[in-house]
Design a protein around this motif. Structure first.
Motif, PDB file in Angstrom:
ATOM      1  N   CYS A   1     -30.473  20.862   2.217  1.00 39.62           N
ATOM      2  CA  CYS A   1     -30.301  19.445   2.541  1.00 39.62           C
ATOM      3  C   CYS A   1     -29.305  18.819   1.560  1.00 39.62           C
ATOM      4  CB  CYS A   1     -31.639  18.723   2.456  1.00 39.62           C
ATOM      5  SG  CYS A   1     -31.476  16.943   2.646  1.00 39.62           S
TER       6      CYS A   1
ATOM      7  N   ASP B   1     -29.065  15.836   0.645  1.00 39.33           N
ATOM      8  CA  ASP B   1     -29.719  14.826  -0.193  1.00 39.33           C
ATOM      9  C   ASP B   1     -30.755  15.440  -1.127  1.00 39.33           C
ATOM     10  OD1 ASP B   1     -28.608  12.342   0.156  1.00 39.33           O
ATOM     11  OD2 ASP B   1     -29.660  11.975   2.046  1.00 39.33           O
ATOM     12  N   CYS B   2     -31.619  16.289  -0.586  1.00 34.96           N
ATOM     13  CA  CYS B   2     -32.778  16.781  -1.345  1.00 34.96           C
ATOM     14  C   CYS B   2     -32.529  18.146  -1.985  1.00 34.96           C
ATOM     15  CB  CYS B   2     -34.013  16.875  -0.468  1.00 34.96           C
ATOM     16  SG  CYS B   2     -34.234  15.458   0.618  1.00 34.96           S
TER      17      CYS B   2
ATOM     18  N   CYS C   1     -34.099  18.389   7.678  1.00 32.87           N
ATOM     19  CA  CYS C   1     -34.830  18.436   6.413  1.00 32.87           C
ATOM     20  C   CYS C   1     -36.223  17.849   6.627  1.00 32.87           C
ATOM     21  CB  CYS C   1     -34.083  17.626   5.354  1.00 32.87           C
ATOM     22  SG  CYS C   1     -35.013  17.425   3.837  1.00 32.87           S
TER      23      CYS C   1
ATOM     24  N   CYS D   1     -36.632  14.426   3.973  1.00 32.05           N
ATOM     25  CA  CYS D   1     -35.971  13.148   4.259  1.00 32.05           C
ATOM     26  C   CYS D   1     -35.700  12.964   5.752  1.00 32.05           C
ATOM     27  CB  CYS D   1     -34.665  13.034   3.472  1.00 32.05           C
ATOM     28  SG  CYS D   1     -33.398  14.189   4.035  1.00 32.05           S
TER      29      CYS D   1
HETATM   30 ZN   LIG Z   1     -33.618  16.012   2.727  1.00 29.76          ZN
END
Ligand SMILES: [Zn+2]
Ligand SMILES: [Zn+2]
Length: 368
Positions: free
Chosen positions: A81, A83-84, A104, A107
């Motif tokens: 991901c 973001d994560c 994901c 998120c």
């Molecule tokens: Zn994520």
């Protein structure tokens, strides 16, 4: 931008995503692989129209949204991901449309690879079309075919109103009524091969298409025109459809003239033009189904099976030389329609992305 808020491309090591405006939203994309990152809710935003409405098949869309279903079981090559930075899971958006998306679980963002971008934007519409096509036959379709012996169509719904097709049907019925009132019109506007041979009555190559010998002839032709014409007008556009319809009739008439240039029997009917429409319909709407009735058992069959049976009937008619049937106009029309269908295939798919996805590999019900 702080380093901590930078999103990393799941596919290209060391690449950072940059913002891009796509379908009216600010998304993140990778300049190298052109993948797209949708934060939670943004994918649904892509599917809304300019007024914020979801496209037809809203229920279907909610289904997709609420039930992502089980992730695909493969464990290798999972992307991280942006973001994560944890592995995302791979999903099919719909069991009948094998689009693969990475989502994901933390998120709920979705990463769409470049090869799946176009299909992703059209996914709800393709799925709505597939739902129409895959509807089961029911008691209504059964009784319709039992009583009329006519097939029921399962195909994508046209987006545009088929004004030209309705107009053609209207003119055919109107001409039929006029000929009932004034039978001399029949001879005047029918196509007489011997006259064409003498270079007379060229205009009858158009007018013959709108006349019918009897009610059953009219009814059968108008039913099939109604059945295939709306979808063809939809993908061709109104003017192109009208032009191709008329040219098909002219070509079919010329085929009939060639086989019997001295005949004085007037040729009438829309059958030749409609046979040409069959050819295009067959090549362009590959996933459409028509029902076929074996005694009282109704089955949905692929178009090519249906038209194969129809063509065999035409050939049998030709061998038996059934009186009053312009079989060469039918076969010539069909051949012309197949030629136009083949030559125009790529153009039609470019104009109609939903049809392109329906005919493409993603809609075949198996993983690529
Ligand atoms: Zn994520
Ligand atoms: Zn990338």
């Amino acid at each position: 931008m702080h380093l901590s808020t930078m999103k990393k491309c799941p596919q290209c090591p060391g690449k950072v995503l940059s913002p891009v405006v796509t379908q009216g939203q600010i998304l993140d994309t990778c300049d190298l692989c052109h993948g797209l990152w949708f934060e939670v809710g943004q994918l649904e935003g892509t599917w809304q129209d300019a007024h914020g409405h979801l496209p037809p098949g809203r229920a279907i869309l909610e289904q997709i949204h609420s039930a992502w279903g089980d992730p695909l079981t493969e464990r290798d090559n999972l992307l991280n991901c942006p973001d994560c930075d944890i592995p995302m899971k791979r999903y099919h958006l719909s069991p009948k449309f094998q689009l693969e998306l990475n989502r994901c679980s933390t998120c709920q963002g979705v990463w769409v690879e470049d090869s799946q971008r176009c299909a992703t934007f059209y996914a709800p519409k393709v799925r709505a079309a597939l739902t129409e096509i895959n509807k089961p036959a029911n008691w209504r379709t059964f009784f319709f075919q039992l009583l009329t012996r006519l097939p029921v169509e399962f195909n994508m719904k046209p987006r545009k109103k088929p004004w030209v097709n309705w107009g053609l049907i209207f003119i055919n019925i109107l001409v039929f009524i006029l000929v009932l009132l004034e039978p001399n019109l029949y001879l005047a506007a029918g196509m007489i091969p011997a006259h064409l041979t003498q270079g007379q009555g060229l205009l009858t190559l158009i007018t013959y298409q709108f006349q019918h010998a009897d009610f059953m002839h009219l009814f059968g032709n108008m039913f099939f025109l109604y059945l295939v014409g709306d979808n063809l007008e939809d993908v061709l556009g109104h003017a192109n459809y009208l032009l191709i319809y008329l040219i098909s009739g002219i070509v079919a008439g010329i085929c009939q003239w060639m086989i019997d240039p001295n005949s004085v029997i007037p040729v009438v009917g829309a059958s030749g033009s409609i046979a040409a429409l069959f050819g295009m319909y067959l090549l362009w709407f590959r996933r459409a189904r028509l029902t076929f009735m074996i005694i009282i058992y109704q089955v949905k069959v692929a178009l090519w099976i249906f038209f194969l049976i129809w063509t065999v009937y035409q050939v049998i008619d030709m061998v038996l030389a059934v009186e009053g049937v312009a079989y060469m106009a039918h076969l010539g029309g069909l051949a012309f329609g197949l030629l136009v269908g083949w030559l125009g295939y790529n153009w039609v798919l470019r104009q109609n992305p939903i049809l392109a996805h329906l005919n493409g590999p993603l809609a075949r019900g198996k993983t690529l």
